[in-house]
Design a protein around this motif. Sequence first.
Motif, short mmCIF file in Angstrom:
data_model
loop_
_atom_site.label_atom_id
_atom_site.label_comp_id
_atom_site.label_asym_id
_atom_site.label_seq_id
_atom_site.Cartn_x
_atom_site.Cartn_y
_atom_site.Cartn_z
N SER A 149 0.98 -0.88 -0.18
CA SER A 149 0.21 -0.29 0.18
C SER A 149 0.51 1.57 0.01
O SER A 149 0.37 1.64 -1.05
CB SER A 149 -1.22 0.30 1.13
N ARG A 150 1.85 1.14 0.65
CA ARG A 150 2.46 2.25 0.67
C ARG A 150 3.49 2.71 -0.45
O ARG A 150 3.58 4.01 -0.99
CB ARG A 150 3.44 2.30 2.21
N PHE A 151 4.46 1.34 -1.76
CA PHE A 151 4.50 1.34 -2.15
C PHE A 151 3.97 1.73 -3.78
O PHE A 151 4.26 2.71 -4.48
CB PHE A 151 5.07 0.32 -2.27
N LEU A 152 2.41 1.97 -3.30
CA LEU A 152 1.05 2.19 -4.05
C LEU A 152 0.72 3.65 -3.90
O LEU A 152 0.08 4.12 -4.58
CB LEU A 152 0.27 1.07 -4.63
N GLY A 153 1.09 3.86 -2.58
CA GLY A 153 1.23 5.34 -2.76
C GLY A 153 -0.31 5.64 -2.21
O GLY A 153 -0.64 6.38 -1.86
N LYS A 154 -0.50 4.12 -1.33
CA LYS A 154 -2.69 4.50 -0.95
C LYS A 154 -2.11 3.76 0.82
O LYS A 154 -2.43 2.73 0.68
CB LYS A 154 -3.01 3.66 -1.49
N PRO A 155 -1.15 4.74 1.65
CA PRO A 155 -0.51 4.13 2.70
C PRO A 155 -1.37 3.57 4.04
O PRO A 155 -2.44 4.31 4.09
CB PRO A 155 0.05 5.10 3.62
N LEU A 156 -1.82 2.34 4.17
CA LEU A 156 -2.42 1.59 5.19
C LEU A 156 -1.91 2.19 6.63
O LEU A 156 -0.49 2.34 6.68
CB LEU A 156 -2.99 0.11 5.47
N LYS A 157 -2.72 2.38 7.63
CA LYS A 157 -1.71 3.16 8.57
C LYS A 157 -1.21 2.20 9.38
O LYS A 157 -0.06 2.57 10.53
CB LYS A 157 -3.45 3.48 9.97
N GLU A 158 -1.39 0.51 9.19
CA GLU A 158 -1.27 -0.69 10.29
C GLU A 158 -1.70 -2.42 10.12
O GLU A 158 -2.55 -2.06 9.98
CB GLU A 158 -0.55 0.01 11.91
N ARG A 159 -0.34 -2.75 10.02
CA ARG A 159 -1.55 -4.37 9.59
C ARG A 159 -2.26 -4.31 11.29
O ARG A 159 -1.68 -4.36 12.51
CB ARG A 159 -0.12 -4.69 10.29
N VAL A 160 -3.13 -5.41 10.56
CA VAL A 160 -4.38 -5.51 11.76
C VAL A 160 -4.76 -6.92 11.66
O VAL A 160 -5.12 -7.38 11.34
CB VAL A 160 -5.41 -4.71 12.10
N ALA A 161 -3.41 -7.32 12.39
CA ALA A 161 -3.44 -9.44 12.54
C ALA A 161 -4.80 -9.52 13.12
O ALA A 161 -5.59 -9.46 13.63
CB ALA A 161 -1.94 -9.76 13.46
N GLY A 162 -5.49 -10.21 12.30
CA GLY A 162 -6.53 -11.14 12.64
C GLY A 162 -6.32 -12.19 14.09
O GLY A 162 -7.53 -11.19 14.87
N ILE A 163 -5.39 -12.77 14.20
CA ILE A 163 -5.34 -13.33 15.66
C ILE A 163 -5.60 -12.02 16.52
O ILE A 163 -5.76 -12.49 18.11
CB ILE A 163 -4.29 -14.22 15.81
N ASP A 164 -4.97 -11.35 16.51
CA ASP A 164 -4.52 -10.38 17.46
C ASP A 164 -6.27 -9.38 17.34
O ASP A 164 -5.87 -9.33 19.00
CB ASP A 164 -3.06 -9.04 17.51
N LEU A 165 -6.54 -9.37 16.08
CA LEU A 165 -7.96 -8.63 16.89
C LEU A 165 -8.57 -9.70 17.14
O LEU A 165 -9.97 -9.39 17.98
CB LEU A 165 -8.28 -8.19 15.19
N MET A 166 -9.27 -11.37 17.09
CA MET A 166 -9.26 -12.24 18.10
C MET A 166 -9.56 -12.05 19.70
O MET A 166 -10.24 -11.97 20.09
CB MET A 166 -8.89 -13.63 17.72
N GLN A 167 -8.06 -11.19 19.49
CA GLN A 167 -7.89 -12.16 21.36
C GLN A 167 -8.46 -10.82 21.68
O GLN A 167 -8.73 -10.93 22.70
CB GLN A 167 -6.17 -11.68 21.14
N ASN A 168 -8.44 -9.28 20.98
CA ASN A 168 -8.81 -8.35 21.90
C ASN A 168 -10.13 -8.70 21.76
O ASN A 168 -10.38 -7.88 22.79
CB ASN A 168 -7.89 -7.44 20.88
N LEU A 169 -10.91 -8.80 21.05
CA LEU A 169 -12.42 -8.92 20.88
C LEU A 169 -13.05 -9.80 21.75
O LEU A 169 -13.99 -9.90 22.43
CB LEU A 169 -13.11 -9.07 19.61
N VAL A 170 -12.00 -10.86 22.14
CA VAL A 170 -12.35 -11.68 23.35
C VAL A 170 -12.18 -11.05 24.74
O VAL A 170 -12.96 -11.16 25.45
CB VAL A 170 -11.35 -12.93 23.58
#
Length: 249
Positions: A76-97
Amino acid sequence: MQKNTKLRFLNTTIHNLTMKQTIETVDNAVAQNRQLQHVVVNAGKMVAMQKDAQLRESVNSSDIINADGQAVVWASRFLGKPLKERVAGIDLMQNLVELAHQKKYKIFLLGAKEEVVSNVVKIYTEQYSNGLIAGYRNGYFKREDEPEIARQIAASGAQILFVAITSPIKENFLYNHREILKDVNFVMGVGGSFDVVAGVTKRAPLWMQKAGLEWFYRFAQEPKRMWKRYLVGNSKFIYLVLKEKLKGA
């Protein structure tokens, strides 16, 4: 959800949300009794989406699409459309639990082998409370069983559903049965996350995660099974990114 959060490249829509913003969006949906379908994308899935029209439709029609792979953030950064950060699925799941425990939401776990998912239920029940788990089921079933399983989930009263089934079966199950599951406020595919929680597979050290080398750690653990997915898949992803960059030049 915040406005103007969508980015698009390689025929894939991605929401430019941080982990904190994603959790807040999910919490608001449950509190307001709305439904959100969630999916994550990585390099391999984005490659598969170029030719798999059903997978592409399933992913792009989701309400929240996070970038799970660090390679997607770099692209995304290379293409000039930068994402803020990675949101890893397992980290999101643990946070939502953790969120579910705090807010008294109920979760349903679908996927993995019976001994794995039942162990995850045991771990979460011991760590949090008996009231956290609305129900669970392993991920080994026939296609004709899918509607009944969807009805079982809907009847459980769960506000959050985690689905640990491989792509594209996972995305297509959620898309095909979205009407039955319409009263589940948050639906998320979590890949192999149950195996990690149960201790069946190990996650890469934090420094490797931050360096974007988690894929290499998994490849080193299971080279025979993962070589095609990562080495061939990543090469195709790099080619597609370069092609899109040149197209936009």
